[in-house]
Motif scaffolding. Structure first.
Motif, PDB file in Angstrom:
ATOM      1  N   VAL A  36       0.833  -1.205   0.000  1.00 35.48           N
ATOM      2  CA  VAL A  36       0.000   0.000   0.000  1.00 35.48           C
ATOM      3  C   VAL A  36       0.866   1.252   0.000  1.00 35.48           C
ATOM      4  CG1 VAL A  36      -1.700   1.328   1.313  1.00 35.48           C
ATOM      5  CG2 VAL A  36      -1.945  -1.162   1.087  1.00 35.48           C
ATOM      6  N   ARG A  76      -7.576  -5.339   2.112  1.00 38.08           N
ATOM      7  CA  ARG A  76      -6.727  -4.159   1.924  1.00 38.08           C
ATOM      8  C   ARG A  76      -6.184  -4.096   0.499  1.00 38.08           C
ATOM      9  NH1 ARG A  76      -2.261  -2.893   6.117  1.00 38.08           N
ATOM     10  NH2 ARG A  76      -2.441  -0.872   5.085  1.00 38.08           N
ATOM     11  N   VAL A  77      -5.842  -5.261  -0.052  1.00 37.68           N
ATOM     12  CA  VAL A  77      -5.387  -5.283  -1.446  1.00 37.68           C
ATOM     13  C   VAL A  77      -6.533  -4.879  -2.373  1.00 37.68           C
ATOM     14  CG1 VAL A  77      -4.585  -6.747  -3.325  1.00 37.68           C
ATOM     15  CG2 VAL A  77      -3.566  -6.977  -1.055  1.00 37.68           C
ATOM     16  N   LEU A 116       2.638   1.575  -3.474  1.00 36.58           N
ATOM     17  CA  LEU A 116       1.763   1.989  -4.571  1.00 36.58           C
ATOM     18  C   LEU A 116       1.418   3.473  -4.471  1.00 36.58           C
ATOM     19  CD1 LEU A 116      -0.737  -1.024  -4.852  1.00 36.58           C
ATOM     20  CD2 LEU A 116       1.124  -0.422  -6.417  1.00 36.58           C
ATOM     21  N   ASP A 117       1.229   3.942  -3.244  1.00 36.76           N
ATOM     22  CA  ASP A 117       0.981   5.365  -3.008  1.00 36.76           C
ATOM     23  C   ASP A 117      -0.143   5.886  -3.906  1.00 36.76           C
ATOM     24  OD1 ASP A 117       1.354   7.826  -1.798  1.00 36.76           O
ATOM     25  OD2 ASP A 117       2.873   8.480  -3.263  1.00 36.76           O
ATOM     26  N   GLY A 118      -1.237   5.145  -3.946  1.00 35.52           N
ATOM     27  CA  GLY A 118      -2.399   5.580  -4.719  1.00 35.52           C
ATOM     28  C   GLY A 118      -2.458   5.042  -6.132  1.00 35.52           C
ATOM     29  N   ARG A 119      -1.356   4.486  -6.623  1.00 37.64           N
ATOM     30  CA  ARG A 119      -1.392   3.883  -7.963  1.00 37.64           C
ATOM     31  C   ARG A 119      -2.197   2.595  -7.927  1.00 37.64           C
ATOM     32  NH1 ARG A 119       4.644   2.878  -9.418  1.00 37.64           N
ATOM     33  NH2 ARG A 119       4.696   2.397  -7.180  1.00 37.64           N
ATOM     34  N   GLU A 120      -2.701   2.190  -9.082  1.00 35.09           N
ATOM     35  CA  GLU A 120      -3.462   0.952  -9.153  1.00 35.09           C
ATOM     36  C   GLU A 120      -2.721  -0.075  -9.993  1.00 35.09           C
ATOM     37  OE1 GLU A 120      -7.451   1.437 -10.501  1.00 35.09           O
ATOM     38  OE2 GLU A 120      -8.049   2.716  -8.821  1.00 35.09           O
ATOM     39  N   SER A 161      -7.278  -3.504  -6.905  1.00 35.16           N
ATOM     40  CA  SER A 161      -6.693  -4.665  -7.569  1.00 35.16           C
ATOM     41  C   SER A 161      -7.467  -5.941  -7.278  1.00 35.16           C
ATOM     42  CB  SER A 161      -5.242  -4.850  -7.100  1.00 35.16           C
ATOM     43  OG  SER A 161      -4.711  -6.059  -7.596  1.00 35.16           O
ATOM     44  N   THR A 167      -7.190  -1.238  -2.893  1.00 35.50           N
ATOM     45  CA  THR A 167      -6.316  -0.481  -3.804  1.00 35.50           C
ATOM     46  C   THR A 167      -6.850  -0.501  -5.231  1.00 35.50           C
ATOM     47  OG1 THR A 167      -4.894  -2.356  -4.441  1.00 35.50           O
ATOM     48  CG2 THR A 167      -4.321  -1.160  -2.410  1.00 35.50           C
TER      49      THR A 167
END
Length: 234
Positions: free
Chosen positions: A55, A84-85, A58-62, A90, A88
């Motif tokens: 998380v 949690r995954v 990734l910092d907000g990336r998908e 995903s 994001t």
């Protein structure tokens, strides 16, 4: 620290490549999957030892799919990790040893899209990730074994007509055509589908999307979904 990797190959432009991340607390597994996905033309985005590291990295990336080990060494739970995954954006492909049936069952109940054993050939893992990334349900023997071994698995008590509607609709038939095939009106078919969803919610297995309904139909034996080679049986 997470391994951020620019992805893609000349054969698979980054704009078209499936975006993949891996969460596993064994460095050798992370490095092996990173190499396999990168060489396969995937956009490998991140390798992390924990979901928290994923998380943060990734910092907000998908990404399209995260290959997730169930037994991480940070004290986290299977359900929390899967959810949690998913948060994001995903899909989740469980990558675990075959004898952890309870953990696999928990991951599927939390919404994981499929299970692939760590004993699988690398090409099988890659193919499974591609299926999951496309929104397909991965139905294989590991999934079925986890369900069959769980005596607490609560099946929705569907009536005959509800099972018929679910069978046709989850198989890919538009609801209008499913209704016509069964000789009932579209509004009646819609009512059956609504009741099916309510019943799955009542047993703690919600199915808000058509893919979810396909998953439930396979889990409950309404649709076949076994592939001994570990491929998808959608």
């Amino acid at each position: 620290m997470a391994d951020a990797v620019p992805g893609g190959t000349l054969d698979a432009p980054q704009s078209e490549a499936i975006r993949v991340a891996v969460v596993d607390d064994h460095e050798s597994v992370r490095l092996g999957l990173k190499t396999a996905f990168t060489e396969g033309g995937y956009q490998f985005v991140l390798a992390a030892a924990t979901v928290q590291e994923l998380v943060d990295g990734l910092d907000g990336r998908e990404v399209d799919v995260v290959v997730l080990d169930l037994s991480l060494g940070d004290g986290s739970t299977v359900t929390d990790n899967v959810k949690r995954v998913q948060a994001t954006g995903s899909a989740v492909l469980v990558h675990s040893i075959a004898d952890r049936v309870a953990s696999v069952r928990e991951a599927l109940a939390a919404g994981a899209a499929g299970v692939i054993p760590k004993s699988s050939a690398t090409r099988t893992v890659i193919a499974a990730a591609a299926s999951v990334a496309r929104g397909e349900v991965l139905n294989n023997l590991e999934w079925a074994s986890a369900i069959d071994a769980d005596r607490d698995f609560a099946k929705a008590q569907l009536g005959r007509r509800e099972r018929e509607i679910l069978h046709l609709y989850a198989s890919g038939l538009p609801l209008k055509l499913a209704a016509q095939q069964l000789g009932i009106g579209y509004s009646t078919a819609r009512e059956y589908l609504d009741r099916i969803r309510v019943k799955y919610v009542e047993v703690g297995r919600p199915a808000p999307t058509k893919v979810d309904l396909l998953r439930r139909a396979v889990e409950d034996g309404i649709l076949p979904g076994l592939d001994p080679d570990g491929g998808d049986g959608h």
